[in-house]
Design a protein around this motif. Structure first.
Motif, mmCIF file in Angstrom:
data_model
loop_
_atom_site.group_PDB
_atom_site.id
_atom_site.type_symbol
_atom_site.label_atom_id
_atom_site.label_comp_id
_atom_site.label_asym_id
_atom_site.label_seq_id
_atom_site.Cartn_x
_atom_site.Cartn_y
_atom_site.Cartn_z
ATOM 1 N N LEU A 128 0.819 -1.093 -0.078
ATOM 2 C CA LEU A 128 -0.023 -0.095 0.057
ATOM 3 C C LEU A 128 0.856 1.156 0.019
ATOM 4 O O LEU A 128 1.926 1.231 0.498
ATOM 5 C CB LEU A 128 -0.903 -0.156 1.400
ATOM 6 N N ARG A 129 0.113 2.276 -0.450
ATOM 7 C CA ARG A 129 0.947 3.555 -0.397
ATOM 8 C C ARG A 129 1.474 3.883 0.892
ATOM 9 O O ARG A 129 0.664 3.751 1.933
ATOM 10 C CB ARG A 129 0.032 4.599 -1.011
ATOM 11 N N GLY A 130 2.515 4.436 1.156
ATOM 12 C CA GLY A 130 3.337 4.821 2.399
ATOM 13 C C GLY A 130 3.995 3.737 2.947
ATOM 14 O O GLY A 130 4.304 3.777 4.053
ATOM 15 N N GLN A 147 2.234 -3.684 4.178
ATOM 16 C CA GLN A 147 3.300 -4.597 3.678
ATOM 17 C C GLN A 147 2.700 -5.950 3.300
ATOM 18 O O GLN A 147 1.528 -6.191 3.933
ATOM 19 C CB GLN A 147 4.534 -4.819 4.418
ATOM 20 N N PHE A 148 3.267 -6.716 2.323
ATOM 21 C CA PHE A 148 3.104 -8.098 2.007
ATOM 22 C C PHE A 148 3.201 -8.664 3.216
ATOM 23 O O PHE A 148 4.204 -8.753 4.135
ATOM 24 C CB PHE A 148 4.000 -8.430 0.858
ATOM 25 N N PRO A 221 5.749 -6.024 -9.044
ATOM 26 C CA PRO A 221 4.674 -5.672 -8.240
ATOM 27 C C PRO A 221 4.617 -4.028 -8.378
ATOM 28 O O PRO A 221 5.545 -3.552 -8.333
ATOM 29 C CB PRO A 221 5.154 -5.849 -6.718
ATOM 30 N N ILE A 222 3.557 -3.493 -8.359
ATOM 31 C CA ILE A 222 3.314 -2.138 -8.390
ATOM 32 C C ILE A 222 2.787 -1.668 -7.153
ATOM 33 O O ILE A 222 1.661 -1.595 -6.683
ATOM 34 C CB ILE A 222 2.281 -1.712 -9.511
ATOM 35 N N ASN A 228 -4.697 -2.266 -4.914
ATOM 36 C CA ASN A 228 -4.000 -2.997 -3.844
ATOM 37 C C ASN A 228 -4.543 -3.137 -2.724
ATOM 38 O O ASN A 228 -5.242 -2.050 -2.267
ATOM 39 C CB ASN A 228 -2.511 -2.597 -3.741
ATOM 40 N N ARG A 229 -4.515 -3.959 -1.729
ATOM 41 C CA ARG A 229 -5.009 -4.201 -0.605
ATOM 42 C C ARG A 229 -4.696 -5.170 0.334
ATOM 43 O O ARG A 229 -4.007 -6.116 -0.112
ATOM 44 C CB ARG A 229 -6.612 -4.682 -0.788
ATOM 45 N N ARG A 230 -4.750 -4.977 1.625
ATOM 46 C CA ARG A 230 -4.117 -5.673 2.593
ATOM 47 C C ARG A 230 -5.620 -6.154 3.709
ATOM 48 O O ARG A 230 -6.248 -5.100 4.148
ATOM 49 C CB ARG A 230 -3.293 -5.448 3.650
#
Length: 684
Positions: A128-130, A147-148, A221-222, A228-230
């Motif tokens: 994610l952004r940031g 993060q992943f 990965p972008i 994108n989501r967690r």
């Protein structure tokens, strides 16, 4: 560091402890006395019994039905072992023309000559952004939530919408955490709140936009893409379907019984025809504590059937959140163990837990359509002596991308019939002696039936209300006499024939003193290597309630006489042990990822044709690093993706004393990762 419990598996005690709460060191929760139907008909032979009216009368008296093997379409009429000496001749099928990787114990992903590989994304990489770059010594809840996640498992690769910056969307499950090799200075007896909350954030799923480099074959990965989501152990989920709102699902924090925080231990999954991703909650029981404090005898029996810990949990999460303490929230565990559905195209959507699909240790949820357009899902319950299930929706899938069609399809998994499988062998029971020796007719085969458990709000199980069947599905299956299997895990339909392939990982307790003995569908005592079952439904229709089946592989060392490779010459095959996740390539070859290979080598990914003269010719394509498990294979036409889960998860390993240096090299902590592999030379 505490002494790890003794265990009797090929996996390290560290893996057993953190993945499933050391389930194999305890008695299997299934104490039912289900009788294998083959025991009833054991005096009659394959050639005449299944055609005789006497046996059909016995079947009716037993409350089930038997179909002859010929009733299912597509089943070979000649046993695989009897097809002649030239079975192994001829060129290998397309997709399998690689040089087999030999068994090894290398701390690396080992691929065939002529193939390249790349780590696509690691635990802790930004999503994610940031999100900051990963720093093993400076982890935080805020960072991990962007993060992943840890221990990547099932994966799906989807076409992106028009506004996505990537070529595809990659969806990945994060099954569990292993804190001892995640955190420096971790004390298993006294975890800190920050460590626990980081672990919560490392569970769940990731949705990630990826881009393909057409020149190099790499997949990038972008980070920070809008899609994108967690999803984590604290993300709100909606309970849907017929059991939503049941008193069995209500807690003090959720008196409506319709909103759950988080998803746990996400393992196998599937992709629906309408583009959502399904993910199975597997070993959820290990996260809860203090089942012994529950005094109601019925509740106590239900908790025991699901293997809930009587004392403290391994991770001690109950110290930091009352929902993990059964003494305070006895219903919270009932809110886990479901199939969850997420919409990867809408990062703001609320993920759902689908109660109509039943509650157990879910593996697999790969759908196929019936002949009239309804949706069928096949699901394994990954426990020794537990069952294989199917769900068939009431309503039909609507094609198209309109809002009305999508809203209709998003309700399909909330109404239908849930079934459990009962298997019958077609050989005399005396020929199934537990050694793995083939019966006189040359293969392990038979027929079976899908027994209905519940439809909508109507229970088909005597003495159980519909919501009880959904929430305590294992107990319902016990009551109707389902067949006890050897850890049914992934279930995949063949893309061309519709036949189903079921991975049965292992069962060390089969045939042990006081335990259920062998049957034709699970023919080996002390089955430490597992097997692959091939199932044909009548008229190749997913709505069928009868099927025929046969064992395609009985895994292990090919030199072991108890192994079976569909009749193929065993001197030409790769050794294989403990099949887990499975997938198909575009040519119809079956690919098998292993978990806990009990032959002294690292786990791997294997390919095998299921038709033609090379049926049963198992070839090893790759191996994963020390201590790792091969997960979530995606077999695309231009590359293969695997998830290398828990590298370095070896007895005695800690963050300070790592059991692996993969993927970043010496001086680093091991990091579960997604790996892409592609052919670097001319394609065969």
């Amino acid at each position: 560091m505490p002494v790890l419990p003794s265990h009797n598996t090929a996996r390290s005690a560290l893996t057993c402890r953190y993945r499933c709460g050391d389930a194999c060191s305890h008695d299997a929760p299934n104490r039912s006395l289900n009788t294998y139907f083959g025991d009833i008909v054991h005096q009659v032979s394959r050639r005449g019994a299944l055609k005789s009216g006497a046996v059909l009368a016995l079947a009716a008296a037993a409350g089930t039905a038997v179909a002859t093997p010929a009733a299912a379409s597509g089943k070979p009429t000649t046993p695989a072992a009897h097809r002649g000496p030239d079975r192994g001749a001829g060129r290998l099928p397309r997709g399998l023309r690689f040089e087999a990787v030999p068994p090894n114990t290398a701390d690396a992903v080992t691929v065939p000559v002529g193939y390249a590989q790349q780590v696509v994304i690691r635990w802790g990489d930004p999503v994610l952004r940031g999100a900051p770059r990963f720093d093993a010594r400076r982890q935080s809840v805020a960072a991990q939530s962007r993060q992943f996640g840890y221990n990547c498992d099932y994966m799906a690769l989807l076409d992106p919408p028009a506004h996505c910056r990537g070529d595809q969307l990659l969806v990945v499950n994060h099954e569990y955490t292993n804190e001892e090799i995640m955190f420096f200075g971790y004390d298993p007896a006294n975890p800190t709140r920050e460590q626990v909350e980081i672990a919560w954030a490392a569970h769940g799923l990731t949705v990630l936009s990826v881009r393909t480099d057409r020149r190099s074959g790499r997949l990038w990965p972008i980070s920070g893409d809008a899609l994108n989501r967690r999803i984590t152990a604290t993300t709100p989920f909606e309970l849907t379907g017929p059991a939503a709102g049941s008193d069995l699902l209500k807690t003090s924090a959720d008196p409506t019984g319709r909103t759950v925080l988080g998803t746990l231990n996400n393992c196998g999954g599937g992709v629906t025809p309408w583009g959502t991703v399904l993910s199975g909650e597997e070993n959820f029981n290990q996260y809860f504590a203090n089942a012994a404090s529950v005094t109601d005898p019925t509740a106590k029996q239900r908790l025991a059937r699901y293997g809930l810990p009587t004392g403290t949990s391994q991770r001690k999460w109950e110290r930091f959140d009352d929902r993990f303490d059964l003494a305070k929230e006895p219903n919270e565990a009932n809110r886990h163990g479901w199939i969850v559905e997420i919409d990867p195209y809408d990062p703001d959507s609320v993920p759902r837990k689908r109660t109509a699909l039943g509650r157990f240790k879910h593996e697999a949820a790969e759908p196929r359509l019936t002949s009239d357009g309804r949706v069928a899902l096949y699901m394994g319950d990954d426990e020794r002596f537990d069952y294989l299930y199917k769900f068939v929706s009431t309503h039909r899938f609507k094609k198209g991308t309109s809002r009305a069609a999508r809203e209709h399809n998003l309700r399909l998994l909330d109404e239908g019939t849930l079934y459990v499988a009962k298997f019958t062998g077609d050989s005399p029971i005396a020929e199934i002696d537990g050694t793995g020796a083939l019966p006189e007719d040359g293969d392990f085969a038979g027929s079976g039936t899908w027994i209905p458990l519940v439809t909508g709000n109507t229970s088909h199980v005597e003495g159980m209300a519909a919501d009880e069947v959904y929430v305590f599905t294992r107990l319902a299956a016990d009551k109707v006499g389902a067949t006890k299997m050897d850890r049914p895990e992934d279930v995949e339909p063949h893309p061309h024939t519709g036949r189903l392939y079921v991975a049965l990982t292992n069962n060390k307790d089969r045939g042990a003193v006081g335990k259920t003995g062998p049957d034709e569908a699970n023919p080996r005592n002390g089955n430490k290597h597992g097997h692959i079952l091939e199932l044909d439904e009548r008229r190749a229709d997913a709505a069928a309630t009868f099927f025929s089946w046969r064992l395609m592989l009985v895994c292990g060392d090919p030199k072991d006489p108890s192994t079976y490779f569909a009749g193929f010459d065993k001197s030409q095959v790769s050794q294989i042990s403990c099949p887990d996740n499975i997938a198909f390539d575009e040519h119809g070859n079956l690919w098998l990822a292993t978990d806990g290979a009990a032959l002294g080598a690292n786990d791997g990914l294997f390919a095998v044709p299921v038709t033609g003269p090379h049926r049963g010719h198992v070839k090893q394509f790759l191996t994963v690093p020390k201590g790792a498990e091969t997960c979530g294979p995606i077999i695309a036409d231009d590359r293969i993706l695997i998830a290398a889960q828990h590298p370095g998860e070896l007895d005695g390993a800690t963050t300070e004393n790592p059991g692996s240096a993969w993927p970043d090299g010496p001086g680093t902590v091991p990091r579960p990762s997604v790996v892409a592999v592609w052919e670097s030379g001319p394609r065969h």
